[in-house]
Design an enzyme around this catalytic site. Structure first.
Site, PDB file in Angstrom:
ATOM      1  N   TRP A   1       9.918   1.232 -16.383  1.00  0.00           N
ATOM      2  CA  TRP A   1       8.522   0.818 -16.596  1.00  0.00           C
ATOM      3  C   TRP A   1       7.817   1.896 -17.429  1.00  0.00           C
ATOM      4  CZ3 TRP A   1       5.743  -3.409 -16.367  1.00  0.00           C
ATOM      5  CH2 TRP A   1       4.369  -3.285 -16.562  1.00  0.00           C
TER       6      TRP A   1
ATOM      7  N   MET B   1      10.129   0.595  -6.988  1.00  0.00           N
ATOM      8  CA  MET B   1       9.081   1.078  -7.899  1.00  0.00           C
ATOM      9  C   MET B   1       8.770   2.546  -7.587  1.00  0.00           C
ATOM     10  SD  MET B   1       6.602  -2.238  -8.474  1.00  0.00           S
ATOM     11  CE  MET B   1       6.203  -2.531  -6.752  1.00  0.00           C
ATOM     12  N   THR B   2       9.741   3.396  -7.909  1.00  0.00           N
ATOM     13  CA  THR B   2       9.656   4.823  -7.573  1.00  0.00           C
ATOM     14  C   THR B   2       8.870   5.596  -8.627  1.00  0.00           C
ATOM     15  OG1 THR B   2      11.934   4.864  -8.409  1.00  0.00           O
ATOM     16  CG2 THR B   2      11.638   5.069  -6.041  1.00  0.00           C
ATOM     17  N   TYR B   3       7.597   5.256  -8.742  1.00  0.00           N
ATOM     18  CA  TYR B   3       6.697   5.955  -9.660  1.00  0.00           C
ATOM     19  C   TYR B   3       5.268   5.793  -9.191  1.00  0.00           C
ATOM     20  CZ  TYR B   3       7.706   1.262 -11.546  1.00  0.00           C
ATOM     21  OH  TYR B   3       7.979  -0.078 -11.679  1.00  0.00           O
ATOM     22  N   GLU B   4       4.357   6.493  -9.841  1.00  0.00           N
ATOM     23  CA  GLU B   4       2.922   6.476  -9.555  1.00  0.00           C
ATOM     24  C   GLU B   4       2.535   7.324  -8.346  1.00  0.00           C
ATOM     25  OE1 GLU B   4       0.016   4.327 -11.487  1.00  0.00           O
ATOM     26  OE2 GLU B   4       1.470   5.601 -12.505  1.00  0.00           O
TER      27      GLU B   4
ATOM     28  N   GLU C   1       2.695  -8.202  -5.752  1.00  0.00           N
ATOM     29  CA  GLU C   1       2.193  -6.964  -5.156  1.00  0.00           C
ATOM     30  C   GLU C   1       0.973  -7.250  -4.296  1.00  0.00           C
ATOM     31  OE1 GLU C   1       1.848  -3.724  -7.955  1.00  0.00           O
ATOM     32  OE2 GLU C   1       3.586  -4.399  -9.118  1.00  0.00           O
TER      33      GLU C   1
END
Length: 433
Positions: free
Chosen positions: A411, A280-283, A217
């Site tokens: 996650w 990473m479809t979050y946050e 990242e």
């Protein structure tokens, strides 16, 4: 499967009567800690087995599986109260089968730290194709930093459940943080790149992993072109020995999206290099951000809409969050800090505070508000909690089939979330390899 939303005046007993099931089944399936205390707006999963078995003296779980022509994994998934264990007792009712999941087969990946509670791990593994063990970092000379607490036990337990353990290679430095400087140093130096590759491959062999999950990242733009090269080199080495390569992608919605999180991830090049790529479809809602759903459905869909134009959908995994946040209001940018909690803890908190759970139709996510007196400030403080439940998980999981994706990556699985597994098991067959 029926997802029922609790109404004013409902009890577990009245819900069971209205829906043709039993209170004990609702309590056990949803893992209700205090079934006498439901919150208005709370969701419950109601399941209706098509075949059951009452355990007789001397029977074993393996023998019952053989009797009905199913796997022990299937019995674990259909009976989460077994917690992935073999213990059964006379008189116990086991769910042998439900209606065939309507949305087909998918692969699933779950992320876990070595210190995960072993019962949570064993309860979760029957639902997982892959287990990504978090995480190996790197020194500046290319030496790998193993996970704190070691990974051998998790690898061995995963194998017991026919779940493929994946070594997670990250751009975490010696301080435990993602480092863009470290990522650039390793990626742009051919010697260091080769050293990391050799060390990774040797670790996979020595530890008994089934492949590698790479999560670099905050890659700086100057290293963006060489990152897919690094992945392609790793894929070639892993392929030669029968291992797989998975990687993680920042949630981009366009090719030229600005920001350090996004600029280093070239979707088409990375997608070509890896076997699978996790979105990473979050946050969207996060610790230091304003109160929002962690994964609002429209934002997830926007990422998927872009991703499938660059990467074949059968290579993509949809990121599924398994955590919630509690914000104290008013939110002050740069000062406010949301407290993380589990989805189960969020529902329990709503009951404790006698808060009515609302459902945001746009985000397809539940939330609630409550007040607590602050002696320091001498006033009532308002809180808002955004979390996930069976309804939001149903909406997220359906995106996989709607968009032709390969599956999901969760996650994380550190906290047990029964409704996630109930909904997943009702919608899909889980691929085991």
């Amino acid at each position: 499967m029926i997802i029922y939303t609790v109404q004013s005046g409902d009890s577990v007993y009245s819900i069971a009567r209205k829906n043709g099931t039993t209170p004990s089944r609702i309590i056990i399936d949803n893992n209700l800690e205090n079934p006498g205390r439901l919150s208005v707006g709370q969701s419950l999963v109601l399941l209706y087995p098509t075949q059951t078995h009452t355990v007789r003296g001397g029977e074993t779980l393996s023998a019952i599986a053989r009797m009905y022509g199913v796997s022990v994994d299937t019995l674990w998934r259909n009976n989460p109260a077994l917690a992935g264990g073999m213990y059964i007792y006379p008189g116990q009712t086991l769910n042998i089968a439900y209606e065939k999941p309507p949305l087909g087969r998918i692969i699933t990946d779950g992320y876990a730290y070595p210190y995960i509670d072993r019962e949570v791990l064993r309860t979760s593994l029957p639902y997982l194709t892959y287990l990504s063990v978090f995480a190996y970092g790197m020194e500046e000379d290319g030496t790998l930093i193993p996970p704190v607490g070691g990974d051998e036990e998790l690898i061995a337990i995963a194998r017991e459940y026919s779940t493929v353990p994946l070594m997670m290679l990250t751009s975490l430095g010696a301080d435990g943080n993602f480092s863009n400087e470290l990522a650039a140093r390793i990626l742009t130096d051919e010697t260091l790149r080769e050293r990391v590759l050799e060390n990774t491959l040797q670790t996979v062999r020595d530890k008994g992993y089934g492949g590698v999950n790479v999560d670099f990242e905050f890659i700086p733009p100057e290293a963006a072109d060489v990152y897919p090269v690094f992945l392609a080199e790793m894929r070639e080495a892993l392929d030669a020995e029968g291992y797989i390569l998975m990687t993680s992608l920042a949630p981009k919605t366009s090719a030229n999206q600005r920001g350090l999180l996004y600029e280093g991830h070239n979707y088409p090049a990375i997608g070509e290099a890896a076997n699978y790529a996790l979105l990473m479809t979050y946050e969207w809602g996060y610790t230091y951000g304003p109160p929002l759903a962690v994964s609002p459905l429209p934002e997830m869909q926007r990422v998927v809409d872009y991703a499938v134009t660059e990467i074949p959908p059968e290579k993509l995994l949809l990121g599924i969050p398994n955590y919630a946040y509690n914000w104290t209001l008013p939110y002050v940018k740069g000062e406010s800090r949301a407290e993380p909690l589990s989805n189960v803890a969020a529902v329990n908190l709503a009951a404790e505070k006698h808060a009515e759970i609302q459902f945001d139709e746009r985000a397809q996510t539940p939330f609630f508000r409550y007040y607590v007196y602050s002696p320091q400030k001498k006033r009532q403080e308002e809180h808002v909690v955004w979390f996930d439940d069976a309804r939001s998980m149903d909406a997220k999981l359906r995106l996989v089939r709607q968009n032709g994706l390969a599956g999901i990556g969760i996650w994380h699985i550190m906290r047990y979330f029964p409704q996630l597994w109930l909904v997943l098991n009702s919608l899909y067959e889980i691929e085991k390899r």
